[in-house]
Structure formats: structure tokens, C-alpha cells
Scaffold this motif. Structure first.
Motif, mmCIF file in Angstrom:
data_model
loop_
_atom_site.group_PDB
_atom_site.id
_atom_site.type_symbol
_atom_site.label_atom_id
_atom_site.label_comp_id
_atom_site.label_asym_id
_atom_site.label_seq_id
_atom_site.Cartn_x
_atom_site.Cartn_y
_atom_site.Cartn_z
ATOM 1 N N GLY A 42 28.604 46.860 54.359
ATOM 2 C CA GLY A 42 28.136 45.431 54.122
ATOM 3 C C GLY A 42 29.532 44.764 53.103
ATOM 4 O O GLY A 42 28.735 43.431 52.885
ATOM 5 N N GLU A 43 29.974 45.677 52.605
ATOM 6 C CA GLU A 43 31.173 45.511 51.549
ATOM 7 C C GLU A 43 32.570 44.842 51.992
ATOM 8 O O GLU A 43 32.777 45.052 53.072
ATOM 9 C CB GLU A 43 31.448 47.192 50.972
ATOM 10 N N CYS A 44 32.851 43.951 51.279
ATOM 11 C CA CYS A 44 34.442 43.287 51.360
ATOM 12 C C CYS A 44 35.638 44.215 50.305
ATOM 13 O O CYS A 44 35.025 43.619 49.353
ATOM 14 C CB CYS A 44 34.255 41.620 51.268
ATOM 15 N N LEU A 45 36.033 44.845 50.589
ATOM 16 C CA LEU A 45 37.043 45.517 49.764
ATOM 17 C C LEU A 45 38.219 44.493 49.935
ATOM 18 O O LEU A 45 38.518 45.104 51.126
ATOM 19 C CB LEU A 45 37.341 47.146 49.680
ATOM 20 N N SER A 46 38.865 43.913 48.996
ATOM 21 C CA SER A 46 40.283 44.066 49.371
ATOM 22 C C SER A 46 41.327 44.520 48.461
ATOM 23 O O SER A 46 41.286 44.648 47.435
ATOM 24 C CB SER A 46 40.514 42.260 49.075
ATOM 25 N N ILE A 47 42.469 44.438 49.507
ATOM 26 C CA ILE A 47 44.035 45.099 48.610
ATOM 27 C C ILE A 47 44.492 43.657 48.867
ATOM 28 O O ILE A 47 45.003 43.609 49.963
ATOM 29 C CB ILE A 47 44.710 46.280 49.478
ATOM 30 N N VAL A 48 45.398 43.886 47.938
ATOM 31 C CA VAL A 48 45.684 42.929 46.987
ATOM 32 C C VAL A 48 47.685 43.818 46.419
ATOM 33 O O VAL A 48 47.151 45.052 45.686
ATOM 34 C CB VAL A 48 45.573 41.847 46.179
ATOM 35 N N GLY A 49 48.498 42.396 46.199
ATOM 36 C CA GLY A 49 50.479 42.940 45.776
ATOM 37 C C GLY A 49 51.056 42.688 46.570
ATOM 38 O O GLY A 49 50.999 41.505 47.354
ATOM 39 N N GLU A 50 52.068 42.690 45.938
ATOM 40 C CA GLU A 50 53.045 42.036 47.033
ATOM 41 C C GLU A 50 53.777 42.761 48.131
ATOM 42 O O GLU A 50 53.339 43.960 48.375
ATOM 43 C CB GLU A 50 54.138 41.700 45.502
ATOM 44 N N HIS A 214 47.547 38.750 50.047
ATOM 45 C CA HIS A 214 48.496 37.808 48.939
ATOM 46 C C HIS A 214 47.546 37.120 48.126
ATOM 47 O O HIS A 214 48.162 36.412 47.430
ATOM 48 C CB HIS A 214 49.754 38.152 49.377
ATOM 49 N N ASP A 215 46.441 36.239 48.873
ATOM 50 C CA ASP A 215 46.067 34.953 48.205
ATOM 51 C C ASP A 215 45.069 35.615 47.721
ATOM 52 O O ASP A 215 43.526 35.416 47.837
ATOM 53 C CB ASP A 215 45.696 34.128 49.334
ATOM 54 N N LEU A 216 45.199 35.463 45.898
ATOM 55 C CA LEU A 216 44.267 35.711 45.374
ATOM 56 C C LEU A 216 43.153 34.625 45.223
ATOM 57 O O LEU A 216 41.735 35.319 44.970
ATOM 58 C CB LEU A 216 44.997 36.028 43.924
ATOM 59 N N SER A 217 43.099 33.546 45.698
ATOM 60 C CA SER A 217 42.295 32.202 45.546
ATOM 61 C C SER A 217 40.830 32.727 46.655
ATOM 62 O O SER A 217 39.603 32.547 46.561
ATOM 63 C CB SER A 217 42.743 30.695 46.141
ATOM 64 N N VAL A 218 41.515 33.696 48.137
ATOM 65 C CA VAL A 218 40.649 33.792 49.112
ATOM 66 C C VAL A 218 40.072 35.105 48.717
ATOM 67 O O VAL A 218 38.708 35.287 48.939
ATOM 68 C CB VAL A 218 41.759 34.468 50.664
ATOM 69 N N VAL A 219 41.269 35.491 48.141
ATOM 70 C CA VAL A 219 40.695 37.220 47.436
ATOM 71 C C VAL A 219 38.787 36.890 46.167
ATOM 72 O O VAL A 219 38.600 37.236 46.636
ATOM 73 C CB VAL A 219 41.651 37.823 46.936
ATOM 74 N N GLU A 220 39.153 35.776 45.319
ATOM 75 C CA GLU A 220 38.254 35.090 44.948
ATOM 76 C C GLU A 220 37.327 35.309 45.695
ATOM 77 O O GLU A 220 35.699 35.305 45.162
ATOM 78 C CB GLU A 220 39.036 35.035 43.715
ATOM 79 N N HIS A 221 36.873 34.280 46.662
ATOM 80 C CA HIS A 221 35.676 33.985 46.907
ATOM 81 C C HIS A 221 35.043 34.830 48.598
ATOM 82 O O HIS A 221 34.264 34.340 48.029
ATOM 83 C CB HIS A 221 36.312 33.041 48.021
ATOM 84 N N MET A 222 35.872 36.174 48.503
ATOM 85 C CA MET A 222 35.323 36.624 50.042
ATOM 86 C C MET A 222 34.889 38.218 49.523
ATOM 87 O O MET A 222 34.422 38.688 49.227
ATOM 88 C CB MET A 222 36.281 37.037 51.103
ATOM 89 N N ARG A 254 50.585 40.508 35.467
ATOM 90 C CA ARG A 254 51.514 39.441 36.178
ATOM 91 C C ARG A 254 50.830 38.798 37.368
ATOM 92 O O ARG A 254 51.200 38.234 37.756
ATOM 93 C CB ARG A 254 52.510 40.407 36.567
ATOM 94 N N LEU A 255 50.194 39.478 38.228
ATOM 95 C CA LEU A 255 49.498 39.299 39.354
ATOM 96 C C LEU A 255 48.595 38.268 38.990
ATOM 97 O O LEU A 255 48.625 36.778 40.335
ATOM 98 C CB LEU A 255 48.590 40.484 40.377
ATOM 99 N N ILE A 256 47.678 38.707 38.176
ATOM 100 C CA ILE A 256 47.100 37.312 37.648
ATOM 101 C C ILE A 256 47.276 35.715 37.721
ATOM 102 O O ILE A 256 47.193 34.626 37.265
ATOM 103 C CB ILE A 256 45.731 37.275 37.126
ATOM 104 N N ALA A 257 48.667 36.595 37.103
ATOM 105 C CA ALA A 257 49.215 35.222 36.021
ATOM 106 C C ALA A 257 49.813 34.197 37.211
ATOM 107 O O ALA A 257 50.488 32.896 37.210
ATOM 108 C CB ALA A 257 50.412 35.464 35.440
ATOM 109 N N THR A 258 50.382 34.496 38.854
ATOM 110 C CA THR A 258 50.860 33.939 39.484
ATOM 111 C C THR A 258 49.803 32.180 40.645
ATOM 112 O O THR A 258 50.196 32.053 40.740
ATOM 113 C CB THR A 258 51.495 34.396 40.538
#
Length: 319
Positions: A42-50, A214-222, A254-258
Motif C-alpha cells: 500500500g506504499e508509494c515509493l518514488s525514485i528521483v534523480g536526473e 523527475h518531477d518533484l511536485s508530483v513526487v511530493e503529492h503522491m 541541489r535537486l530540491i533547489a531546482t
């Protein structure tokens, strides 16, 4: 704690960069280096990076579309990769994937009904009445009408095509859905609808999401948790609130700063999010000034994940 639904342990994926001549060892691209992650029910785990950091290669390994060079993937404690892995058909019942481009992932010569019926038939669901019932149910679940199943993909908008892609992923009732940039190809006005749909489906069916984005706004919501990937390794992982409000690794900062307005995520000032700790520890092969990138043809230097807060881990170099 309950055992994880999916467990990735010390995953390595390497690709040859050149041929081997006269016994000389081939140069290898180390796409994924010792990645370890757990995904709970039941978890949503996001992998983020360039781009190029190994996110998609990790997702393909989970789906069985890329064979790992080393390491293990377990589903409910049983091998999900390697020689003891279940068949491709059995894996399809456990995990499905929603692709980035909803048009390219659908067969333009098949109606929606045919696209949804095909995986059911491959799994021995052949009765016309059962096929129709399953297709009608999943079409309604994603916000489409059963009558629309007679149409072809080109007759739908981008958002509707992505709903069809989601329906196709759900038709076999998997427990894990891998989301590969699920809204990046959509108009901004449609993205919120698809995100809300995915969240509703997760709650309704108890799905577990492994999201590549790579879209941190989507990551934050989900997301429930976030794993930050840098050149094949996880450099920071933890609850999404910790990653966004208190990033420790220099690359994460640096990623958050984008993000155009990173403070909007948690109502913080820009300085609070970007600067983070005054003396952030140097991470795996990432210079503090960002002047050097890792050599991805070499083995990584020894490093370890250190818990800096409950559930919040950061990779620190031991050299």
C-alpha cells in the motif's frame, strides 16, 4: 514490522561499453551499483534523480525486462529475479507497468477492448462474458465508459489514453504497479486528474506504487517515501517530508533547489530548504562544490547509508 512486499537487495546492472579483444577485459557501464530498497504493501515509493542515474534501469529490472548482473529482487520473500524467478506470466500477475507515453504504449491497430482483452486471454480468461465484465469494471474504475472500449487509441485525448494505460495495468489485478513518469507527457491541466486517479485507485485496490519521476511536485503529492538516486546509487532516502524539508546530501539539496518554489511544498522559506545543514557531509563521489562527476565505468568507492533521523538515511563516503 511487516515484511516488505518487494525487496531489492544489492542490485547491480552493468552494460558493456566495448568488445573484448585478445583476452582484454571489456569496459563496463555501471548503471546500477548496489541498490537496496524495500516497498511496503500500500506504499508509494518514488525514485528521483536526473536522467541517466539508473532509475528506469531499476524499474525494468523489477519488471523482468532487464536481467540484473548481481543482487536479488524478492516478492513476498520469494525470488522475483534470477534462475529461481517465476515465469513471465506469473510475474505479470504480481507487477504491471504504466509507461510514460500513453500513445506509444498502446497498439494503434487494436481497439481498447482488444488491448484489455489480450492479457486476460493470455492468462486463460477466454469466456466472452467474463472478458466483458472485467473490461467494463476496469474502464469504469479509471473514469471511462464501457462504450468507449470499442474505439481506437487515436480517438482519445492524451489524458484518456493514459487512463487506458492504467486500465491495462490493472486488468490482471496486480499488487505492484511501476509508474514510469506517469504524467510527464500530459498537459499541466490534466496531470492533477491523473494523479488523483492514481491515488484513488491505490486506496481502492490496496496497490503499491514504485514511481520513477523527475518531477518533484508530483513526487511530493503522491509519495510516502522518496529515494534519491545519483549515478547508480541511492544517496538519500526517507519520508517525503524529511527529504523536502531537511535534505542532507549535497546532491539532494541541489535537486530540491531546482523546484521553482521549493518552499511551497511545506510552507518553508527558500533558504530553509536549499541550504539545509550548515555542514552537510560529503556523499559518495560527489564533490562539495559539484565540480566532479563520478566515473561510471569504475566500481564505486566504499560507502554506507547512515540513519540521520528515524527512517531518514544518507549515504556517506568512508574514504
Amino acid at each position: 514490522m511487516n515484511a516488505p512486499l518487494l525487496s531489492i537487495d544489492d542490485l547491480h546492472v552493468r552494460f558493456p561499453l566495448s568488445g573484448s579483444w585478445f583476452g582484454r577485459q571489456r569496459r563496463m557501464l555501471h548503471a546500477v551499483n548496489g541498490l537496496s530498497l524495500d516497498l511496503a504493501k500500500g506504499e508509494c515509493l518514488s525514485i528521483v534523480g536526473e536522467s541517466g542515474c539508473g532509475k528506469s534501469t531499476t524499474a525494468l529490472s523489477v519488471m523482468g525486462l532487464q536481467e540484473p548482473t548481481q543482487g536479488s529482487i524478492l516478492f513476498r520473500g520469494k525470488p522475483f529475479s534470477g534462475p529461481q524467478a517465476p515465469s513471465r506470466m506469473e510475474r505479470a500477475m504480481a507487477a504491471q507497468m504504466v509507461f510514460q507515453d500513453p500513445y506509444a504504449s498502446l497498439n494503434p491497430r487494436q481497439t481498447v477492448w482488444q488491448s484489455l482483452a489480450q492479457p486476460l486471454r493470455l492468462h486463460n480468461v477466454t469466456a466472452r462474458s467474463e472478458l466483458s465484465d472485467r473490461i467494463e469494471t476496469v474502464m469504469r474504475s479509471v473514469g471511462l465508459t464501457p462504450e468507449q472500449a470499442t474505439r481506437y487509441p487515436h480517438e482519445f485525448s492524451g489524458g484518456q489514453r493514459q487512463r487506458i494505460g492504467i486500465a491495462r495495468a490493472l486488468i490482471l489485478q496486480p499488487e505492484i504497479v511501476v509508474l514510469d513518469e506517469p504524467v510527464s507527457a500530459l498537459d499541466v491541466s490534466i496531470r492533477a486528474q491523473i494523479i488523483n486517479l492514481l491515488l484513488d485507485l491505490q486506496e481502492e485496490f490496496g496497490l503499491s506504487y514504485l514511481m520513477i519521476s523527475h518531477d518533484l511536485s508530483v513526487v511530493e503529492h503522491m509519495s510516502d517515501r522518496v529515494a534519491v538516486m545519483f549515478f547508480g546509487q541511492i544517496v538519500e532516502t526517507g519520508p517525503w517530508s524529511a527529504i523536502f524539508s531537511d535534505p542532507v546530501h549535497p546532491y539532494t539539496r541541489r535537486l530540491i533547489a531546482t523546484i521553482p518554489d521549493p518552499g511551497a511544498v511545506l510552507g518553508l522559506s527558500r533558504e530553509a530548504v536549499v541550504d539545509g545543514p550548515a555542514q552537510a557531509p560529503a556523499g559518495w563521489r560527489f564533490a562539495d562544490d559539484g565540480s566532479s562527476a563520478p566515473d561510471v565505468t569504475q566500481e564505486p568507492k566504499p560507502s554506507e547509508l547512515v540513519e540521520v533521523a528515524p527512517g531518514h538515511f544518507v549515504r556517506l563516503s568512508r574514504s
